[in-house]
Design a protein around this motif. Structure first.
Motif, PDB file in Angstrom:
ATOM      1  N   ASP A  99       0.809  -1.220   0.000  1.00 29.89           N
ATOM      2  CA  ASP A  99       0.000   0.000   0.000  1.00 29.89           C
ATOM      3  C   ASP A  99       0.845   1.273   0.000  1.00 29.89           C
ATOM      4  O   ASP A  99       0.739   2.092   0.916  1.00 29.89           O
ATOM      5  N   PRO A 100       1.681   1.454  -1.023  1.00 28.50           N
ATOM      6  CA  PRO A 100       2.610   2.591  -1.009  1.00 28.50           C
ATOM      7  C   PRO A 100       1.936   3.956  -1.032  1.00 28.50           C
ATOM      8  O   PRO A 100       2.537   4.953  -0.626  1.00 28.50           O
ATOM      9  N   TRP A 101       0.694   4.028  -1.477  1.00 21.96           N
ATOM     10  CA  TRP A 101       0.003   5.311  -1.589  1.00 21.96           C
ATOM     11  C   TRP A 101      -1.148   5.455  -0.614  1.00 21.96           C
ATOM     12  O   TRP A 101      -1.949   6.388  -0.741  1.00 21.96           O
ATOM     13  N   GLY A 102      -1.262   4.547   0.342  1.00 23.54           N
ATOM     14  CA  GLY A 102      -2.317   4.654   1.344  1.00 23.54           C
ATOM     15  C   GLY A 102      -3.714   4.512   0.781  1.00 23.54           C
ATOM     16  O   GLY A 102      -4.654   5.144   1.269  1.00 23.54           O
ATOM     17  N   LEU A 103      -3.863   3.663  -0.241  1.00 25.62           N
ATOM     18  CA  LEU A 103      -5.172   3.493  -0.877  1.00 25.62           C
ATOM     19  C   LEU A 103      -6.061   2.487  -0.174  1.00 25.62           C
ATOM     20  O   LEU A 103      -7.228   2.321  -0.531  1.00 25.62           O
ATOM     21  N   GLY A 104      -5.511   1.761   0.788  1.00 25.84           N
ATOM     22  CA  GLY A 104      -6.289   0.705   1.417  1.00 25.84           C
ATOM     23  C   GLY A 104      -6.660  -0.352   0.392  1.00 25.84           C
ATOM     24  O   GLY A 104      -5.866  -0.677  -0.484  1.00 25.84           O
ATOM     25  N   GLU A 105      -7.856  -0.861   0.486  1.00 27.79           N
ATOM     26  CA  GLU A 105      -8.263  -1.931  -0.434  1.00 27.79           C
ATOM     27  C   GLU A 105      -8.250  -1.449  -1.886  1.00 27.79           C
ATOM     28  O   GLU A 105      -8.163  -2.251  -2.809  1.00 27.79           O
ATOM     29  N   GLY A 106      -8.329  -0.155  -2.092  1.00 25.40           N
ATOM     30  CA  GLY A 106      -8.264   0.390  -3.445  1.00 25.40           C
ATOM     31  C   GLY A 106      -6.987   0.072  -4.159  1.00 25.40           C
ATOM     32  O   GLY A 106      -6.911   0.114  -5.386  1.00 25.40           O
ATOM     33  N   MET A 107      -5.953  -0.277  -3.375  1.00 30.90           N
ATOM     34  CA  MET A 107      -4.686  -0.626  -4.016  1.00 30.90           C
ATOM     35  C   MET A 107      -4.857  -1.806  -4.962  1.00 30.90           C
ATOM     36  O   MET A 107      -4.157  -1.930  -5.954  1.00 30.90           O
ATOM     37  N   CYS A 108      -5.798  -2.691  -4.632  1.00 27.22           N
ATOM     38  CA  CYS A 108      -5.931  -3.949  -5.378  1.00 27.22           C
ATOM     39  C   CYS A 108      -6.808  -3.834  -6.615  1.00 27.22           C
ATOM     40  O   CYS A 108      -7.114  -4.847  -7.249  1.00 27.22           O
ATOM     41  N   ILE A 109      -7.240  -2.635  -6.949  1.00 30.77           N
ATOM     42  CA  ILE A 109      -7.999  -2.439  -8.185  1.00 30.77           C
ATOM     43  C   ILE A 109      -6.999  -2.367  -9.334  1.00 30.77           C
ATOM     44  O   ILE A 109      -6.068  -1.565  -9.326  1.00 30.77           O
ATOM     45  N   MET A 110      -7.209  -3.195 -10.340  1.00 25.23           N
ATOM     46  CA  MET A 110      -6.301  -3.211 -11.500  1.00 25.23           C
ATOM     47  C   MET A 110      -6.580  -2.009 -12.406  1.00 25.23           C
ATOM     48  O   MET A 110      -7.739  -1.635 -12.577  1.00 25.23           O
ATOM     49  N   PRO A 111      -5.587  -1.395 -13.015  1.00 28.57           N
ATOM     50  CA  PRO A 111      -4.172  -1.729 -12.890  1.00 28.57           C
ATOM     51  C   PRO A 111      -3.577  -1.198 -11.587  1.00 28.57           C
ATOM     52  O   PRO A 111      -3.934  -0.116 -11.127  1.00 28.57           O
ATOM     53  N   LEU A 112      -2.684  -1.975 -11.003  1.00 29.54           N
ATOM     54  CA  LEU A 112      -2.070  -1.588  -9.746  1.00 29.54           C
ATOM     55  C   LEU A 112      -1.155  -0.382  -9.948  1.00 29.54           C
ATOM     56  O   LEU A 112      -0.532  -0.229 -10.997  1.00 29.54           O
ATOM     57  N   VAL A 113      -1.076   0.441  -8.911  1.00 30.52           N
ATOM     58  CA  VAL A 113      -0.157   1.580  -8.926  1.00 30.52           C
ATOM     59  C   VAL A 113       1.007   1.254  -8.004  1.00 30.52           C
ATOM     60  O   VAL A 113       0.813   1.035  -6.806  1.00 30.52           O
ATOM     61  N   GLY A 114       2.182   1.198  -8.549  1.00 31.06           N
ATOM     62  CA  GLY A 114       3.344   0.824  -7.774  1.00 31.06           C
ATOM     63  C   GLY A 114       3.990   2.009  -7.090  1.00 31.06           C
ATOM     64  O   GLY A 114       3.598   3.164  -7.304  1.00 31.06           O
ATOM     65  N   PRO A 115       4.979   1.747  -6.269  1.00 27.81           N
ATOM     66  CA  PRO A 115       5.677   2.828  -5.553  1.00 27.81           C
ATOM     67  C   PRO A 115       6.624   3.591  -6.475  1.00 27.81           C
ATOM     68  O   PRO A 115       6.878   3.174  -7.599  1.00 27.81           O
ATOM     69  N   ASP A 116       7.148   4.694  -5.962  1.00 27.57           N
ATOM     70  CA  ASP A 116       8.116   5.483  -6.718  1.00 27.57           C
ATOM     71  C   ASP A 116       9.492   4.819  -6.745  1.00 27.57           C
ATOM     72  O   ASP A 116      10.262   5.019  -7.681  1.00 27.57           O
TER      73      ASP A 116
END
Length: 128
Positions: A99-116
């Motif tokens: 969860d690099p961006w603090g999205l919570g469960e939203g992190m798992c919505i495709m396409p994933l957003v990775g860290p910097d």
């Protein structure tokens, strides 16, 4: 110090399997969604799978759906990615992120957003 360490990569023949591990220190993975990403040669990082903090929801990119399985073991503070039916086009470096961006469960919505920035990752090689 927060740290995620990927391991379990290696050289495997086409059709073979590997189990990758993402182990955390300074961070309790039980409370975070965790995603697996990979960087294939000459390409950008691609989000391939994610598991929510509860473990109740998992998502997969079309490129790995039906072949890879994500799971977590809270007692070991580890998230796994089981890679089956491997193909040469799966060769690359695999990374995990919590969860690099603090999205919570939203992190798992495709396409994933990775860290910097990325850790060392673990190399998967499937020869053609």
């Amino acid at each position: 110090q927060l740290q995620l360490v990927e391991s379990g990569g290696g050289l495997v023949q086409p059709g073979g399997s590997l189990r990758l591990s993402c182990t955390a220190s300074g961070l309790i993975l039980e409370y975070y969604p965790v995603g697996w990403f990979r960087q294939l040669p000459g390409k950008k990082h691609e989000g391939i799978s994610c598991i929510t903090a509860s473990g109740g929801t998992t998502t997969y990119a079309d490129s790995v759906k039906g072949r890879f399985t994500i799971s977590k073991d809270n007692a070991k503070n580890t998230v796994y990615l089981q890679l089956n039916s491997l193909k040469p086009e799966d060769s690359g470096i695999y990374y995990c992120a919590a969860d690099p961006w603090g999205l919570g469960e939203g992190m798992c919505i495709m396409p994933l957003v990775g860290p910097d920035s990325w850790g060392q990752g673990t190399q998967v090689t499937v020869p053609s």
